[in-house]
Design a protein around this motif. Structure first.
Motif, PDB file in Angstrom:
ATOM      1  N   UNK A 125       0.823  -1.221   0.000  1.00 27.88           N
ATOM      2  CA  UNK A 125       0.000   0.000   0.000  1.00 27.88           C
ATOM      3  C   UNK A 125       0.853   1.265   0.000  1.00 27.88           C
ATOM      4  N   UNK A 126       2.163   1.134   0.164  1.00 25.37           N
ATOM      5  CA  UNK A 126       3.040   2.304   0.230  1.00 25.37           C
ATOM      6  C   UNK A 126       2.939   3.184  -1.026  1.00 25.37           C
ATOM      7  N   UNK A 127       3.038   2.629  -2.255  1.00 27.89           N
ATOM      8  CA  UNK A 127       3.017   3.540  -3.415  1.00 27.89           C
ATOM      9  C   UNK A 127       1.712   4.304  -3.569  1.00 27.89           C
ATOM     10  N   UNK A 128       0.576   3.665  -3.268  1.00 19.73           N
ATOM     11  CA  UNK A 128      -0.689   4.392  -3.371  1.00 19.73           C
ATOM     12  C   UNK A 128      -0.783   5.474  -2.301  1.00 19.73           C
ATOM     13  N   UNK A 129      -0.321   5.169  -1.087  1.00 16.12           N
ATOM     14  CA  UNK A 129      -0.323   6.191  -0.032  1.00 16.12           C
ATOM     15  C   UNK A 129       0.581   7.358  -0.416  1.00 16.12           C
ATOM     16  N   UNK A 130       1.728   7.057  -1.049  1.00 17.92           N
ATOM     17  CA  UNK A 130       2.629   8.121  -1.485  1.00 17.92           C
ATOM     18  C   UNK A 130       1.964   8.988  -2.546  1.00 17.92           C
ATOM     19  N   UNK A 131       1.255   8.369  -3.483  1.00 20.86           N
ATOM     20  CA  UNK A 131       0.564   9.137  -4.517  1.00 20.86           C
ATOM     21  C   UNK A 131      -0.508  10.036  -3.923  1.00 20.86           C
ATOM     22  N   UNK A 132      -1.262   9.504  -2.975  1.00 26.51           N
ATOM     23  CA  UNK A 132      -2.330  10.300  -2.370  1.00 26.51           C
ATOM     24  C   UNK A 132      -1.759  11.515  -1.633  1.00 26.51           C
ATOM     25  N   UNK A 133      -0.552  11.374  -1.090  1.00 24.51           N
ATOM     26  CA  UNK A 133       0.065  12.487  -0.383  1.00 24.51           C
ATOM     27  C   UNK A 133       1.050  13.270  -1.208  1.00 24.51           C
ATOM     28  N   UNK A 134       1.173  12.918  -2.504  1.00 27.89           N
ATOM     29  CA  UNK A 134       2.137  13.560  -3.399  1.00 27.89           C
ATOM     30  C   UNK A 134       3.549  13.517  -2.800  1.00 27.89           C
ATOM     31  N   UNK A 135       3.910  12.356  -2.296  1.00 28.91           N
ATOM     32  CA  UNK A 135       5.222  12.149  -1.684  1.00 28.91           C
ATOM     33  C   UNK A 135       6.090  11.364  -2.662  1.00 28.91           C
ATOM     34  N   UNK A 136       7.327  11.791  -2.964  1.00 29.66           N
ATOM     35  CA  UNK A 136       8.202  11.012  -3.843  1.00 29.66           C
ATOM     36  C   UNK A 136       8.399   9.596  -3.297  1.00 29.66           C
ATOM     37  N   UNK A 137       8.538   8.629  -4.218  1.00 28.32           N
ATOM     38  CA  UNK A 137       8.648   7.240  -3.785  1.00 28.32           C
ATOM     39  C   UNK A 137       9.835   7.016  -2.854  1.00 28.32           C
ATOM     40  N   UNK A 138      11.002   7.614  -3.187  1.00 25.55           N
ATOM     41  CA  UNK A 138      12.158   7.424  -2.318  1.00 25.55           C
ATOM     42  C   UNK A 138      11.891   7.950  -0.918  1.00 25.55           C
ATOM     43  N   UNK A 139      11.137   9.077  -0.820  1.00 27.55           N
ATOM     44  CA  UNK A 139      10.824   9.605   0.503  1.00 27.55           C
ATOM     45  C   UNK A 139       9.883   8.663   1.244  1.00 27.55           C
TER      46      UNK A 139
END
Length: 435
Positions: A125-139
């Motif tokens: 679920x990490x990549x979808x959560x990152x997208x929802x928060x506009x957070x870079x994947x590495x971050x």
């Protein structure tokens, strides 16, 4: 959607991972000590440890298609609830004097079998959560690394302290509470639709059987040379790490006269430094070239530990080497996680990640056996030197392979578009850019 609302899934997921991993690390201290103090048998203690880890690895490897089909949010919630119930049953039955060894082994196996899919579900679920928060994947993966490192450092210390003060059952109560809290966080913080795909895609996949979906993971992984190379390299280094942590470091502690206290000191220094490295990676890794950072970090984090024990320097120098290695190691998982999330379609994340993890971990159970046998034949110092050399060659020579030049190729692009036919997931897929 406001910024605060968009960051809620990422924050909630990290919080759920924190409490669940802490529960796992605390129980890793409490359960063996509980068995040893109540039975007095090291053999039974080892049996209970095996009963937890074997189902964990096996069920996690097989849970990928189920997580993709049912949805990772639901799998995560179920895993935490079942883990809490099984660990709570251990406490309750022991209090009622109704806990024979067979029942304990069965309950511990249930905890391990539930934790495997639960951990996998949170990871995917990490990549979808990152997208929802506009957070870079590495971050996002860097923050996940911070969570893991903190749990690895604080969990055992907290578990050991509670065991010493209140006994192993009190530590198990903490684990039960943390597992239950993880399920509450998942329910409250993660949107109900998180991890689910378009209705048409879900309907198409529902017509396929489990083993066909499981085979799709193999098909995709076989067509991704970079991911395969990662699995092979990490599998070798995991075996060497297991030999080091399970056998070599303790033989060194006995033969050098430093004792277990120095082993604990080095481990704590490395763990705390790794937390710092993960924090830095979360802040700046998305701006750095992955390939040089990755292989320099691996070179500093891996072979140096073997070599410093072989030369046996002063304790301050040894602690410094472990600190540098831990800091460098904090950069590894954020990069590896970002590469995987960029290359695997969301609809295949569960089954592909489950296979990757199980293959990369395959050598861990053998590490202690191999390390012990080699020390018995050749002695400690030659094995430490050879282990450091193999570690360095594995990471350095792997980096010369052509597929590793692709580490930065997909940075900044959205997730891969699922293949037109889920039965034949092609390794080369059309990518879409984020708007």
């Amino acid at each position: 959607m406001g910024a605060r609302e968009s960051l809620r899934p990422m924050a909630g997921l990290l919080a759920a991972m924190t409490v669940s991993l802490t529960a796992t690390r605390v129980s890793a201290i409490a359960l063996p000590w509980f068995v040893l103090t109540t039975t007095g048998s090291p053999a039974r203690t080892g049996m209970v440890a095996f009963a937890e880890m074997a189902p964990y690895a096996l069920v996690k490897a097989l849970a990928g298609p189920l997580a993709d089909r049912v949805g990772p949010r639901r799998i995560s919630w179920i895993g935490d609830v079942v883990s809490a119930a099984a660990a709570g049953a251990v406490v309750l039955l022991h209090a009622l004097d109704l806990l024979p060894l067979g029942a304990l082994i069965a309950l511990v196996a249930v905890v391990g079998a539930a934790r495997g899919p639960g951990d996998l579900a949170k990871e995917i679920m990490i990549p979808e959560a990152a997208e929802r928060g506009r957070v870079p994947l590495e971050r996002a993966t860097g923050l996940m690394g911070v969570t893991e490192r903190l749990a690895q450092t604080v969990g055992p210390a907290a578990g050991g302290a509670v065991v010493a003060l209140l006994g192993p059952l009190a530590s198990l109560v903490i684990s039960v509470t943390c597992f239950a809290l993880g399920s509450v966080i998942v329910t409250w913080a993660l949107p109900r639709g998180m991890g689910h795909r378009a209705p048409a895609e879900e309907a198409l996949e529902a017509k396929e059987g489990y083993w066909r979906r499981f085979g799709q993971g193999f098909t995709f992984l076989r067509g991704e040379p970079l991911l395969l190379s990662v699995v092979v390299m990490v599998g070798v280094t995991n075996l060497l790490d297991a030999a080091f942590s399970q056998v070599l470091v303790f033989v060194w502690a006995r033969e050098s006269g430093h004792g277990a206290a120095v082993v604990g000191l080095n481990s704590s220094v490395m763990g705390l430094a790794a937390v710092g490295g993960s924090l830095v990676a979360a802040a700046v890794a998305h701006r750095m070239r992955r390939r040089p950072v990755f292989f320099v970090a691996f070179l500093l984090a891996g072979p140096t530990r073997f070599l410093v024990l072989a030369v046996d320097p002063p304790l301050w120098a040894m602690a410094a080497v472990f600190a540098v290695g831990g800091f460098a190691g904090g950069f590894l998982n954020p990069i590896l996680g970002a590469i995987s999330y960029e290359r695997v379609p969301r609809s295949l994340l569960g089954r592909v990640n489950a296979l990757k993890d199980s293959l990369a971990w395959a050598g861990i159970p053998l590490g202690g056996l191999v390390g012990g046998a080699l020390v018995a034949v050749a002695g400690l110092t030659p094995v430490l030197l050879a282990g450091g050399a193999v570690y360095a060659l594995t990471t350095s020579l792997t980096g010369l392979r052509p597929e590793w030049r692709q580490m930065d190729r997909l940075r900044g692009q959205g997730p891969p578009v699922p293949p037109a036919s889920p039965a034949l997931p092609a390794p080369s897929v059309t990518r879409r850019r984020r708007s």
